[in-house]
Design a protein around this motif. Structure first.
Motif, short mmCIF file in Angstrom:
data_model
loop_
_atom_site.label_atom_id
_atom_site.label_comp_id
_atom_site.label_asym_id
_atom_site.label_seq_id
_atom_site.Cartn_x
_atom_site.Cartn_y
_atom_site.Cartn_z
N THR A 197 -32.03 38.37 96.85
CA THR A 197 -32.56 37.71 95.64
C THR A 197 -32.02 38.37 94.37
O THR A 197 -32.61 38.23 93.30
N GLN A 198 -30.87 39.02 94.50
CA GLN A 198 -30.33 39.74 93.35
C GLN A 198 -29.55 38.86 92.37
O GLN A 198 -29.42 39.19 91.18
N ALA A 199 -29.07 37.69 92.85
CA ALA A 199 -28.17 36.87 92.03
C ALA A 199 -28.83 36.44 90.71
O ALA A 199 -28.17 36.30 89.69
N LYS A 200 -30.16 36.26 90.71
CA LYS A 200 -30.85 35.86 89.47
C LYS A 200 -30.64 36.90 88.36
O LYS A 200 -30.56 36.56 87.17
N LEU A 201 -30.55 38.19 88.76
CA LEU A 201 -30.35 39.24 87.76
C LEU A 201 -28.93 39.18 87.19
O LEU A 201 -28.72 39.43 86.00
N ASP A 202 -27.98 38.83 88.06
CA ASP A 202 -26.59 38.70 87.61
C ASP A 202 -26.48 37.54 86.61
O ASP A 202 -25.80 37.63 85.59
N VAL A 203 -27.19 36.44 86.90
CA VAL A 203 -27.15 35.28 86.00
C VAL A 203 -27.86 35.61 84.69
O VAL A 203 -27.36 35.28 83.59
N ALA A 204 -28.98 36.30 84.75
CA ALA A 204 -29.69 36.69 83.52
C ALA A 204 -28.77 37.53 82.63
O ALA A 204 -28.72 37.35 81.41
N ARG A 205 -28.01 38.44 83.26
CA ARG A 205 -27.08 39.30 82.49
C ARG A 205 -25.98 38.43 81.86
O ARG A 205 -25.68 38.58 80.67
N GLU A 206 -25.42 37.52 82.63
CA GLU A 206 -24.35 36.64 82.12
C GLU A 206 -24.81 35.86 80.90
O GLU A 206 -24.07 35.64 79.95
N LEU A 207 -26.08 35.41 80.95
CA LEU A 207 -26.59 34.49 79.92
C LEU A 207 -27.37 35.22 78.83
O LEU A 207 -27.95 34.57 77.95
N ASN A 208 -27.43 36.57 78.90
CA ASN A 208 -28.23 37.36 77.95
C ASN A 208 -29.70 36.95 77.96
O ASN A 208 -30.35 36.92 76.91
N VAL A 209 -30.19 36.62 79.13
CA VAL A 209 -31.61 36.26 79.27
C VAL A 209 -32.40 37.53 79.59
O VAL A 209 -32.07 38.24 80.55
N PRO A 210 -33.44 37.86 78.82
CA PRO A 210 -34.24 39.05 79.12
C PRO A 210 -34.97 38.91 80.46
O PRO A 210 -35.32 37.81 80.88
N VAL A 211 -35.21 40.06 81.09
CA VAL A 211 -35.90 40.11 82.39
C VAL A 211 -37.19 40.91 82.23
O VAL A 211 -37.15 42.07 81.82
N VAL A 212 -38.31 40.27 82.52
CA VAL A 212 -39.59 40.97 82.53
C VAL A 212 -39.82 41.41 83.97
O VAL A 212 -39.94 40.58 84.87
N MET A 213 -39.81 42.72 84.18
CA MET A 213 -39.80 43.30 85.53
C MET A 213 -41.13 43.99 85.80
O MET A 213 -41.55 44.85 85.03
N MET A 214 -41.77 43.59 86.89
CA MET A 214 -43.05 44.22 87.23
C MET A 214 -42.78 45.58 87.90
O MET A 214 -41.97 45.67 88.82
N GLN A 215 -43.45 46.61 87.42
CA GLN A 215 -43.27 47.97 87.96
C GLN A 215 -43.60 47.98 89.45
O GLN A 215 -44.53 47.30 89.88
N ARG A 216 -42.92 48.80 90.19
CA ARG A 216 -43.28 48.99 91.60
C ARG A 216 -44.59 49.75 91.71
O ARG A 216 -44.82 50.69 90.95
N PRO A 217 -45.43 49.39 92.67
CA PRO A 217 -46.66 50.15 92.87
C PRO A 217 -46.36 51.50 93.54
O PRO A 217 -45.32 51.67 94.15
N THR A 218 -47.30 52.42 93.40
CA THR A 218 -47.15 53.71 94.08
C THR A 218 -47.50 53.52 95.55
O THR A 218 -48.51 52.90 95.88
#
Ligand code: NAP
Length: 245
Positions: A197-218
């Motif tokens: 499911t990594q491709a969405k991050l590559d596309v966000a970078r290409e398009l300068n779309v910000p990514v709101v990322m939920m922190q990993r739980p402990t």
């Protein structure tokens, strides 16, 4: 004799399950598809908390628990570590590495629903790829926003939200089309790691779309941690089980 209880619900866990034997058990929460054709036993549904899991380990004579649940399934991971401690069996865990940001990324870390809502407030066309949680908030969508929620659920959506019931992996061309067709201006995701499911991050970078990322739980400490199914399976095969009754 070795008898593994594998806690799953992820593609990585399924890879491990395919290598297990008839005496081993693969356990699923019951939200997704139940795989067919596995040599090992498959069970579906919760155990009833730490106590229920410890009882299962004991009554089923489990000798090793492998926690290969999703990195955000923190309750199950905590239960597994506590129940293993109680039952006196080792707990191994597959802890897949998260994604790391690259040059050109605009990642905004949040650690809960309220923080997430604040972070997406400036945007209009939100793509959620973080599971079902947004479905419980479809009546609260701000008037200036439209949500696209991709998750494993056939929810009908509403006039301000479209639900896409789809299971990965997702490729770059499909993700480009999704962003373009829906005019996405912000992406919401968990930091799941892995290629599927990594491709969405590559596309966000290409398009300068910000990514709101939920922190990993402990996650809890366990006896052994692995970062890939292959590494874990190697250890499983190399371990000497002759002293285990
Ligand atoms: P969670 O909050 O950590 O767990 C909630 C409860 O679900 C657990 O206390 C347990 O019930 C039951 N459960 C979870 N995994 C189980 C398993 N493998 N076998 C038997 N019971 C299980 O989990 P979640 O975040 O809702 O995720 C549920 C499942 O979906 C997990 O197995 C996970 O691997 C998979 N998944 C989660 C995500 C995610 O983003 N959270 C993404 C992809 C896949 P009892 O207390 O009754 O034992």
């Amino acid at each position: 004799m070795r008898r593994v209880l594998l806690l799953g619900g992820t593609g990585d866990a399924l890879q491990i399950a395919r290598q297990l034997e008839a005496r081993d058990v693969y356990s699923l929460a019951g939200l997704g598809r139940v795989p067919e054709g596995l040599a090992c036993e498959v069970r579906v549904g919760g155990f009833g908390g730490v106590e229920g899991l410890a009882r299962f380990i004991d009554s089923e004579r489990i000798t090793l628990v492998i926690d290969a649940t999703h990195p955000y399934a923190a309750q199950m991971s905590a239960n597994a570590a506590a129940a293993c401690h109680e039952a006196g069996v080792p707990c191994w865990a597959l802890r897949r590495a998260g994604w790391t940001s690259q040059s050109g990324d605009d990642w905004r870390m949040v650690d809960g629903w309220d923080g997430l809502i604040d972070a997406i407030r400036p945007f209009k066309r939100v793509l959620f790829t973080s599971g079902r949680e947004p479905l419980a908030h479809l009546d609260e969508i701000p008037v200036h926003q439209y949500w696209i929620v991709r998750c494993l659920d056939a929810h009908p959506g509403n006039e301000r939200a479209r639900i896409i019931d789809a299971r990965g992996p997702f490729d770059i061309d499909g993700e480009r089309a999704l962003f373009a067709l829906n005019h996405i201006d912000v992406l919401v995701t968990k930091n799941s790691g892995g290629a599927a499911t990594q491709a969405k991050l590559d596309v966000a970078r290409e398009l300068n779309v910000p990514v709101v990322m939920m922190q990993r739980p402990t996650l809890p400490d366990v006896d052994r941690e692995f970062d890939s199914p292959a590494q874990l399976l190697r250890a499983l095969n190399e371990e000497d089980w002759s002293g285990v009754k």
